[in-house]
Design an enzyme around this catalytic site. Sequence first.
Site, PDB file in Angstrom:
ATOM      1  N   ALA A  76      18.893 -29.265 -30.957  1.00  0.00           N
ATOM      2  CA  ALA A  76      17.713 -29.425 -30.117  1.00  0.00           C
ATOM      3  C   ALA A  76      16.926 -28.121 -30.172  1.00  0.00           C
ATOM      4  CB  ALA A  76      18.141 -29.713 -28.684  1.00  0.00           C
ATOM      5  N   GLY A  99      22.463 -31.167 -31.367  1.00  0.00           N
ATOM      6  CA  GLY A  99      21.685 -32.404 -31.494  1.00  0.00           C
ATOM      7  C   GLY A  99      21.568 -32.858 -32.935  1.00  0.00           C
ATOM      8  N   GLU A 117      24.517 -34.831 -33.526  1.00  0.00           N
ATOM      9  CA  GLU A 117      24.392 -36.054 -32.723  1.00  0.00           C
ATOM     10  C   GLU A 117      23.460 -37.062 -33.409  1.00  0.00           C
ATOM     11  OE1 GLU A 117      25.118 -34.683 -28.175  1.00  0.00           O
ATOM     12  OE2 GLU A 117      23.497 -33.627 -29.236  1.00  0.00           O
ATOM     13  N   GLU A 132      27.052 -26.317 -28.347  1.00  0.00           N
ATOM     14  CA  GLU A 132      26.283 -26.277 -27.088  1.00  0.00           C
ATOM     15  C   GLU A 132      26.923 -25.394 -26.017  1.00  0.00           C
ATOM     16  OE1 GLU A 132      24.931 -30.178 -28.951  1.00  0.00           O
ATOM     17  OE2 GLU A 132      26.693 -28.889 -28.961  1.00  0.00           O
TER      18      GLU A 132
HETATM   19  N1  T1G Z   1      16.141 -24.082 -31.430  1.00  0.00           N
HETATM   20  C1  T1G Z   1      15.100 -23.221 -31.521  1.00  0.00           C
HETATM   21  N2  T1G Z   1      15.084 -22.124 -32.354  1.00  0.00           N
HETATM   22  C2  T1G Z   1      16.143 -21.954 -33.122  1.00  0.00           C
HETATM   23  C3  T1G Z   1      17.272 -22.817 -33.086  1.00  0.00           C
HETATM   24  C4  T1G Z   1      17.227 -23.922 -32.195  1.00  0.00           C
HETATM   25  N3  T1G Z   1      18.239 -24.797 -32.109  1.00  0.00           N
HETATM   26  N4  T1G Z   1      18.188 -22.343 -33.965  1.00  0.00           N
HETATM   27  C5  T1G Z   1      17.642 -21.244 -34.528  1.00  0.00           C
HETATM   28  N5  T1G Z   1      16.434 -21.004 -34.038  1.00  0.00           N
HETATM   29  C6  T1G Z   1      15.512 -19.926 -34.421  1.00  0.00           C
HETATM   30  C7  T1G Z   1      16.089 -18.527 -34.189  1.00  0.00           C
HETATM   31  O1  T1G Z   1      15.835 -18.080 -32.907  1.00  0.00           O
HETATM   32  C8  T1G Z   1      15.346 -17.713 -35.240  1.00  0.00           C
HETATM   33  O2  T1G Z   1      14.068 -17.435 -34.736  1.00  0.00           O
HETATM   34  C9  T1G Z   1      15.194 -18.690 -36.395  1.00  0.00           C
HETATM   35  O3  T1G Z   1      15.342 -19.999 -35.825  1.00  0.00           O
HETATM   36  C10 T1G Z   1      16.244 -18.524 -37.471  1.00  0.00           C
HETATM   37  O4  T1G Z   1      17.513 -18.541 -36.837  1.00  0.00           O
HETATM   38  C11 T1G Z   1      21.168 -32.245 -26.935  1.00  0.00           C
HETATM   39  C12 T1G Z   1      20.867 -29.635 -26.268  1.00  0.00           C
HETATM   40  C13 T1G Z   1      21.048 -22.865 -37.281  1.00  0.00           C
HETATM   41  C14 T1G Z   1      23.039 -21.609 -37.972  1.00  0.00           C
HETATM   42  O5  T1G Z   1      23.320 -23.844 -30.923  1.00  0.00           O
HETATM   43  O6  T1G Z   1      23.327 -21.244 -34.836  1.00  0.00           O
HETATM   44  O7  T1G Z   1      21.409 -29.299 -29.605  1.00  0.00           O
HETATM   45  O8  T1G Z   1      14.246 -14.987 -34.587  1.00  0.00           O
HETATM   46  O9  T1G Z   1      18.193 -16.241 -37.527  1.00  0.00           O
HETATM   47  O10 T1G Z   1      21.094 -17.140 -39.529  1.00  0.00           O
HETATM   48  O11 T1G Z   1      23.261 -31.650 -27.608  1.00  0.00           O
HETATM   49  O12 T1G Z   1      20.228 -20.351 -35.964  1.00  0.00           O
HETATM   50  O13 T1G Z   1      13.180 -16.039 -36.544  1.00  0.00           O
HETATM   51  O14 T1G Z   1      12.070 -16.129 -34.291  1.00  0.00           O
HETATM   52  O15 T1G Z   1      19.866 -17.817 -36.500  1.00  0.00           O
HETATM   53  O16 T1G Z   1      19.999 -19.001 -40.860  1.00  0.00           O
HETATM   54  C15 T1G Z   1      22.601 -26.440 -30.495  1.00  0.00           C
HETATM   55  C16 T1G Z   1      21.710 -22.519 -32.940  1.00  0.00           C
HETATM   56  C17 T1G Z   1      21.354 -26.445 -29.689  1.00  0.00           C
HETATM   57  C18 T1G Z   1      22.514 -23.737 -33.141  1.00  0.00           C
HETATM   58  C19 T1G Z   1      20.758 -20.806 -38.635  1.00  0.00           C
HETATM   59  N6  T1G Z   1      22.392 -25.686 -31.710  1.00  0.00           N
HETATM   60  N7  T1G Z   1      21.264 -21.928 -34.189  1.00  0.00           N
HETATM   61  O17 T1G Z   1      21.212 -19.495 -38.741  1.00  0.00           O
HETATM   62  O18 T1G Z   1      18.956 -18.261 -38.794  1.00  0.00           O
HETATM   63  S1  T1G Z   1      21.605 -27.256 -28.144  1.00  0.00           S
HETATM   64  C20 T1G Z   1      22.767 -24.429 -31.826  1.00  0.00           C
HETATM   65  C21 T1G Z   1      22.131 -21.314 -35.027  1.00  0.00           C
HETATM   66  C22 T1G Z   1      21.605 -28.920 -28.513  1.00  0.00           C
HETATM   67  C23 T1G Z   1      21.954 -31.268 -27.759  1.00  0.00           C
HETATM   68  C24 T1G Z   1      21.851 -29.844 -27.337  1.00  0.00           C
HETATM   69  C25 T1G Z   1      21.539 -20.663 -36.244  1.00  0.00           C
HETATM   70  C26 T1G Z   1      21.593 -21.538 -37.512  1.00  0.00           C
HETATM   71  P1  T1G Z   1      13.368 -16.082 -35.061  1.00  0.00           P
HETATM   72  P2  T1G Z   1      18.694 -17.613 -37.375  1.00  0.00           P
HETATM   73  P3  T1G Z   1      20.335 -18.415 -39.577  1.00  0.00           P
END
Ligand code: T1G
Length: 696
Positions: free
Chosen positions: A63, A102, A105, A125
């Site tokens: 998400a 998500g 999901e 999450e």
């Molecule tokens: N949402 C918004 N921005 C995100 C994002 C996300 N999910 N993931 C990464 N970014 C931004 C990050 O801040 C950075 O921005 C840029 O993308 C590159 O990220 C309903 C509610 C995917 C493995 O927890 O683990 O889903 O600094 O430097 O090293 O159940 O990002 O460039 O401005 O980390 O290649 C669950 C979080 C969400 C995964 C990529 N998902 N992301 O790693 O790049 S909750 C997560 C990561 C959810 C549902 C619920 C990693 C990555 P900027 P990066 P990377």
Amino acid sequence: MTHPVSYEVEDGIAVITIDNPPVNALGRAVRQGLCDAMDRLADDPQAQAALILGAGKLFIGGADISEFGKPPKDPWLPEVVQRIEDSPKPVVAAIQGAALGGGLEVALGAHYRVAMKGAKLGLPEVNLGIIPGAGGTQRTPRLIGVAAALDIIPAGGTVPAEQAVELGLADRLAEGDPREAGLAYARELVTAGAGTRPVGQMPCPDHDTVALEAARKTWSKKNRGEVARLASIDAVEAATRMPIAAGITEERRIFSEMMDTPQRAGLIHAFFIERKVFQLPELDGVAPREVSQLGVIGGGTMGAGIATAALLRGLDVTLIERDDAAAEKAAATISRNLEGAVKRGKLDGGTRDAILSDAFRTAADYGALARADLAIEAVFEDMDVKKQVFAELDRVMKPGAVLATNTSYLDVTEIAASVSRPSDVIGLHFFSPAHVMKLLEVVVPESTAPDVIATAFALAKRLGKTAVRAGVCDGFIGNRILSKYRAAADRMVLAGASPYQVDRAVKAFGWPMGPYEMGDLAGLDIGYATRQRRAATRDPRDIVPTWADALYHLGRHGQKTGRGYYIYEEGKRGGAEDPEVLELIDKARAEHGVTPRDFTDEEIQRRYMAALVNEAARVLEEGIARRPLDVDVTFLHGYGFPRWRGGPMFWADETGLPALLGDIEDYAREDDFFWQPAPLLKRLVSENSNFASLNG
Ligand code: T1G
């Protein structure tokens, strides 16, 4: 991007592609695009099945976290996933790189999943203080069982593609282009007349009491203080008792509850600042220098740890030691460190052997560093010794090489000024053990060239470290602030608190250790040496923990001598309180004419944190730290500050700066030497502003 989801039909397969850089996050436009695509699929005579793809290096990163805390907008993700699952035509998801939160999901909403080699699938999450909120806690256990789901969800973990197929989270493993692999699978399904296969319609997973109890036991101990991990277990348990619709409603109830906790805000703050800390406006457009050959001078604990960290990330390392015996000792330490990595499954034996035979060597002659791109000195903390080493580096290293020091408090500007190329000098302050601790303070004297700073940050990324830019002062960001809240603890002890109560109160706040346990771990001889070093410049109004000096002179240096503040028994975790320590403290109180008084745990926590935040405000004022987020990252990655509190500056904002300033002004009424409110703190309060406003 207004239309991040595209739809095209190829040989009877609707290819639905999400293209929302950088991580295909499921923002509102993507959610709407997916709904529109499912509507189109249902009515499209050309399409017998569909393939969902993510453009670029990964499937879906989850998400859109940046939407959290804002009013949610339709369509909600659970509905989107349900629309995919309810498709009358088979839907395949092809997963490359990562399917997280998500993102997984959405894939679980699809009827079939092909995972590309190298991909990771997971539900992280809980690391953000929430739980999966789009069916992950209901569909995952239906596919892989409760026990396997509990290995992933409360841990916030991921599994590699191979394991995902073994578990049944994915149906196929493939290599190459996800589009081709996905299309081939979809065509095969159509040819075979395979229909839809909604996971949600699969039977409730068996209630696995043993696995549920084990998970609750594990997560009530680990990540102490965090609430989301335990809540996620409740959601998984609901899947064993409720049909999918009711289960998803229950999941959403728990999800919303977690969304409203301060922990969610703290953990998401931590997520974003760990990325933002690398974004320094001064480095815009500045290219780092190439670094593949590293020199390390000194093979003690820090030098060997730094060499190990570099070797584990594929750098070539030459370690300089004064003689063969010392070099052999260093090599042995490094071998042990690498062996540890093999045992932890972080490295395979073959790679370890290749590293030790091809990428690592020792030498006593500095000439061996003539071709090195960067050298890090990690020798004894003495200015003259440091300058001798830098004179050698200045003599042998090639033009354009970077000369770095791992000093934890000496004046890096003075070291830089001692060589002919001060602009190539920088501080790289690793934390012990250097191959484990994530934090790296990049200490920047005025003279340092921008591309040398850029090189340091690039090296940190390469080493898997989280780098923080720090200015030059005694103790840089972390240790300088540590010395203040440590001193606040000593003042409370002198005034009547027991060191054991202080440790308990600080741990109850969420720190992994209290200051006196930490002292015993680091060694009370280190604390004594620091006090001796500062004696000459100490203000007479400052207090000296004379009981700690007494412990030092008694040879009680902490864990390493089996006794310090605590008494340690071989093979037993933790130490026992020592009544003799309390006697030494009583003696010190008598010498200071102090009548001891009681402290509540809450007062101990407030004074401890007030001292930290107040000194951090000074560090910001002086530009030693550029942004409050730099302080937060420093304490999250170098000092064990509880992640769910977001960082000390985030905590201060959440607590309210007026209240904190009020506390400090109260404390100053009894002790205006130690408690002087930082001008920045007073300014922010007077402007009704906060630290977050300074994060840019
Ligand atoms: N949402 C918004 N921005 C995100 C994002 C996300 N999910 N993931 C990464 N970014 C931004 C990050 O801040 C950075 O921005 C840029 O993308 C590159 O990220 C309903 C509610 C995917 C493995 O927890 O683990 O889903 O600094 O430097 O090293 O159940 O990002 O460039 O401005 O980390 O290649 C669950 C979080 C969400 C995964 C990529 N998902 N992301 O790693 O790049 S909750 C997560 C990561 C959810 C549902 C619920 C990693 C990555 P900027 P990066 P990377």
